[in-house]
Design an enzyme around this catalytic site. Sequence first.
Site, mmCIF file in Angstrom:
data_model
loop_
_atom_site.group_PDB
_atom_site.id
_atom_site.type_symbol
_atom_site.label_atom_id
_atom_site.label_comp_id
_atom_site.label_asym_id
_atom_site.label_seq_id
_atom_site.Cartn_x
_atom_site.Cartn_y
_atom_site.Cartn_z
ATOM 1 N N CYS A 2 0.843 -1.178 0.000
ATOM 2 C CA CYS A 2 0.000 0.000 0.000
ATOM 3 C C CYS A 2 0.889 1.243 0.000
ATOM 4 O O CYS A 2 1.911 1.272 0.679
ATOM 5 C CB CYS A 2 -0.941 0.091 1.188
ATOM 6 S SG CYS A 2 -2.087 -1.285 1.296
ATOM 7 N N ARG A 27 3.927 -0.423 -4.788
ATOM 8 C CA ARG A 27 3.644 -0.944 -3.448
ATOM 9 C C ARG A 27 2.313 -1.675 -3.355
ATOM 10 O O ARG A 27 1.972 -2.248 -2.320
ATOM 11 C CB ARG A 27 3.627 0.215 -2.436
ATOM 12 C CG ARG A 27 4.915 0.962 -2.346
ATOM 13 C CD ARG A 27 4.801 2.118 -1.379
ATOM 14 N NE ARG A 27 4.654 1.648 -0.020
ATOM 15 C CZ ARG A 27 5.665 1.371 0.788
ATOM 16 N NH1 ARG A 27 6.896 1.542 0.383
ATOM 17 N NH2 ARG A 27 5.447 0.939 2.009
ATOM 18 N N TRP A 75 -2.846 -2.740 -1.667
ATOM 19 C CA TRP A 75 -2.561 -4.164 -1.849
ATOM 20 C C TRP A 75 -3.375 -4.851 -0.763
ATOM 21 O O TRP A 75 -3.087 -4.713 0.422
ATOM 22 C CB TRP A 75 -1.065 -4.431 -1.670
ATOM 23 C CG TRP A 75 -0.659 -5.830 -1.991
ATOM 24 C CD1 TRP A 75 -0.240 -6.305 -3.201
ATOM 25 C CD2 TRP A 75 -0.609 -6.942 -1.080
ATOM 26 N NE1 TRP A 75 0.065 -7.647 -3.089
ATOM 27 C CE2 TRP A 75 -0.156 -8.061 -1.806
ATOM 28 C CE3 TRP A 75 -0.899 -7.116 0.271
ATOM 29 C CZ2 TRP A 75 0.012 -9.323 -1.238
ATOM 30 C CZ3 TRP A 75 -0.743 -8.370 0.843
ATOM 31 C CH2 TRP A 75 -0.290 -9.448 0.088
ATOM 32 N N ASN A 101 -1.602 2.033 5.711
ATOM 33 C CA ASN A 101 -0.723 0.971 5.211
ATOM 34 C C ASN A 101 -0.307 0.152 6.435
ATOM 35 O O ASN A 101 0.278 0.692 7.367
ATOM 36 C CB ASN A 101 0.497 1.611 4.534
ATOM 37 C CG ASN A 101 1.650 0.649 4.316
ATOM 38 O OD1 ASN A 101 2.796 1.061 4.294
ATOM 39 N ND2 ASN A 101 1.378 -0.619 4.133
ATOM 40 N N GLY A 102 -0.670 -1.131 6.431
ATOM 41 C CA GLY A 102 -0.326 -1.976 7.571
ATOM 42 C C GLY A 102 -1.481 -2.890 7.907
ATOM 43 O O GLY A 102 -2.379 -3.107 7.087
ATOM 44 N N GLU A 487 16.863 -17.998 -8.353
ATOM 45 C CA GLU A 487 16.495 -16.618 -8.675
ATOM 46 C C GLU A 487 15.925 -16.544 -10.103
ATOM 47 O O GLU A 487 14.946 -15.831 -10.350
ATOM 48 C CB GLU A 487 17.719 -15.704 -8.496
ATOM 49 C CG GLU A 487 17.553 -14.260 -8.905
ATOM 50 C CD GLU A 487 16.420 -13.516 -8.191
ATOM 51 O OE1 GLU A 487 15.876 -14.016 -7.206
ATOM 52 O OE2 GLU A 487 16.075 -12.426 -8.673
ATOM 53 N N LYS A 491 12.189 -15.215 -10.981
ATOM 54 C CA LYS A 491 11.921 -14.112 -11.928
ATOM 55 C C LYS A 491 10.836 -14.525 -12.915
ATOM 56 O O LYS A 491 9.921 -13.773 -13.223
ATOM 57 C CB LYS A 491 13.164 -13.752 -12.731
ATOM 58 C CG LYS A 491 14.201 -12.776 -12.280
ATOM 59 C CD LYS A 491 13.817 -11.519 -11.633
ATOM 60 C CE LYS A 491 13.259 -11.748 -10.280
ATOM 61 N NZ LYS A 491 13.707 -11.087 -9.155
ATOM 62 N N GLU A 494 7.378 -14.773 -11.209
ATOM 63 C CA GLU A 494 6.846 -13.470 -10.797
ATOM 64 C C GLU A 494 6.196 -12.725 -11.953
ATOM 65 O O GLU A 494 5.127 -12.153 -11.795
ATOM 66 C CB GLU A 494 7.973 -12.575 -10.248
ATOM 67 C CG GLU A 494 8.420 -12.907 -8.855
ATOM 68 C CD GLU A 494 9.576 -12.006 -8.403
ATOM 69 O OE1 GLU A 494 9.483 -11.446 -7.306
ATOM 70 O OE2 GLU A 494 10.570 -11.859 -9.144
ATOM 71 N N HIS A 510 16.515 -36.701 -7.643
ATOM 72 C CA HIS A 510 15.677 -37.060 -6.501
ATOM 73 C C HIS A 510 14.268 -36.494 -6.636
ATOM 74 O O HIS A 510 13.631 -36.192 -5.634
ATOM 75 C CB HIS A 510 16.331 -36.571 -5.209
ATOM 76 C CG HIS A 510 17.686 -37.163 -4.997
ATOM 77 N ND1 HIS A 510 17.884 -38.458 -4.600
ATOM 78 C CD2 HIS A 510 18.924 -36.638 -5.187
ATOM 79 C CE1 HIS A 510 19.184 -38.711 -4.521
ATOM 80 N NE2 HIS A 510 19.840 -37.616 -4.879
ATOM 81 N N LYS A 609 6.116 -4.620 -4.271
ATOM 82 C CA LYS A 609 7.570 -4.546 -4.129
ATOM 83 C C LYS A 609 8.008 -4.450 -2.677
ATOM 84 O O LYS A 609 9.060 -4.951 -2.301
ATOM 85 C CB LYS A 609 8.091 -3.334 -4.905
ATOM 86 C CG LYS A 609 9.591 -3.348 -4.975
ATOM 87 C CD LYS A 609 10.114 -2.698 -6.195
ATOM 88 C CE LYS A 609 11.587 -2.967 -6.339
ATOM 89 N NZ LYS A 609 11.889 -4.350 -6.708
#
Length: 614
Positions: A2, A27, A75, A101-102, A487, A491, A494, A510, A609
């Site tokens: 947010c 955000r 968000w 925000n929170g 990573e 990517k 995402e 395995h 983010k």
Amino acid sequence: MCGIVGYIGTNEAYPVLIKGLHRLEYRGYDSAGVAIVGPDAGLNVFKAKGRVADLEAFCKSKNISGTIGIAHTRWATHGEPSNINAHPHYSQSETLALIHNGIIENYAVLKKELALNGYTFQSSTDTEVLVQLIEYIKVSNKVDICTAVQLALEQVVGAYAIAVIEKGNPDLIIAARKSSPLVVGIGDDAFFLASDATPIIEYTNQVVYLEDEEIAIIRRNKPLKVVSIGNVEKTHEIIRLEMNLSQLEKGGYPHFMLKEIFEQPRTLRDCMRGRINVELTNVVLSGIIDNKEKFLNARRILILACGTSWHAGLIGEYLLEEFCRIPVEVEYSSEFRYRNPIIYPDDIVIAISQSGETADTLAAIELAKEAGAFVYGICNVVGSSIPRNTHSGSYTHVGPEIGVASTKAFTAQALVLTLMALCIGREKKTISEERFLKLLSEINNIPDKIELILQSNDSIKTLSNIFTYAHNFIYLGRGYSYPVAMEGALKLKEISYIHAEGYPAAEMKHGPIALIDNEMPVVVIATNNGAYDKMISNIQEIKARNGRVVAIANKDDTMVKAIADYVIEIPETEECLDPLLSTIPLQLLSYHIAVNKQRDVDMPRNLAKSVTVE
Ligand code: G6P
């Protein structure tokens, strides 16, 4: 998560607020809204599900005039993304509007009590409970808005950055924070408020970062006043920002992510500037040198991080163990904080975070500090909460990273960890002088080598066409390349929403090998390092099962080229520096696949983010 913006001054508030929301859209971007006190002192709230652009379209026919306002991009945590759940929220009598925000953790108890006092709720959010509570206290205790906010926050359990404005009061914004960030910008005849400095920088470079449980009383034509929740006046330091506006623009690139991938030669040069001397004979990280004894006597290093930063942490583990011979453990901050971890007072905790605001990492830091450990931050956003809550640290200095998928921050985190390992290793004498000098000289070559890799952008784009419709991907690597494989997979997930798994190559046998058939692309990092022969065997095993291999290999390689279906060439380097190079083509591959799939690369669905909630 947010984004919060606020403005009070001599200009119209709406354009400043909307521009600010665009800057903070990284955000959260499932709904947005504004509240403005108009020239008639009326309080108008407009909100819309979707992006900030949807809010703008909605506001076209509305009366948005006024020189004071607050705005929010959301968000969702409590309640689905919808017009009703979007912020700002009105209080019952529509005399207050609040953005948040929170998470208000005890919202259910508070809501029950308010309901008993006749309050009804439009939305499913925790935020609406807070604005109703403030109104209830204001009316029942007959106090002003600031006191009502203070009394309400005394009852709140959880994290918040909030801003409140009031009908009939065009001269006042009350803002407060605990665990979620909030910055006040001080202009000549205006104040700005935001979750980070990016919406503020084009108006002023003078800012005040609010501390936990501080309340900013932002009044028209009066100095900023900061008080505690208990109403004790606090002194506040005005900080001068170094950021510039061009860092916040796309600079001709179609997406921030592509711009940020291409910035890496420069960002890595910036990151090493002033830390490696021009003769390439010394590394100085002031945070390490100033605390040399702590590092020399560390029993263990714990690295705490989330997401991409956690992958950088894994690279850090290999580096610090190899060059400093200190045992290292890498943990997800969220796991660490909710188990009962053993933390020794002579442990060093390294907290890695691009944003410097990740809630789980912040909480894990507190836990480590309580246990007496020395906490070192590796962060990108200057002045953010983690650097302010750690004992020492190093910034990555890559400038604002706006694409939600982290790219340039990751390579800089890996570089800082490399410099740390060399700096500590030399002090501890656990690295030979010859190796130290060889590595320093090679680090200096890395930006040029990345420039070369970036020249393959067009061919990687062509390659991406082949895989646009793949449903799954496997990424394999060994040693230093294993975190890179993870990573690379992250990517792709995402931004393209293709399922991808990053695995240590030897573990393929395995489990993941069962997934391999002629439809399964397998990205293999097979550069010329200690595990090269083993990687060749892995590629053979994949080919024997008809898997399609995309290999990252070195320029002069012949063996990989003979067996892999597709090869992306990168220059050779020292094994421990390989992640700084092999990551780049994986970033580009994910980017182009996502563009081919017409995904919103910079703002992928459901992600944000800066994850300021647990
Ligand atoms: C989110 C972001 C990731 C980031 C992670 C940790 O998930 O989308 O890009 O790696 O948070 O964030 P931090 O700011 O602590 O590095």
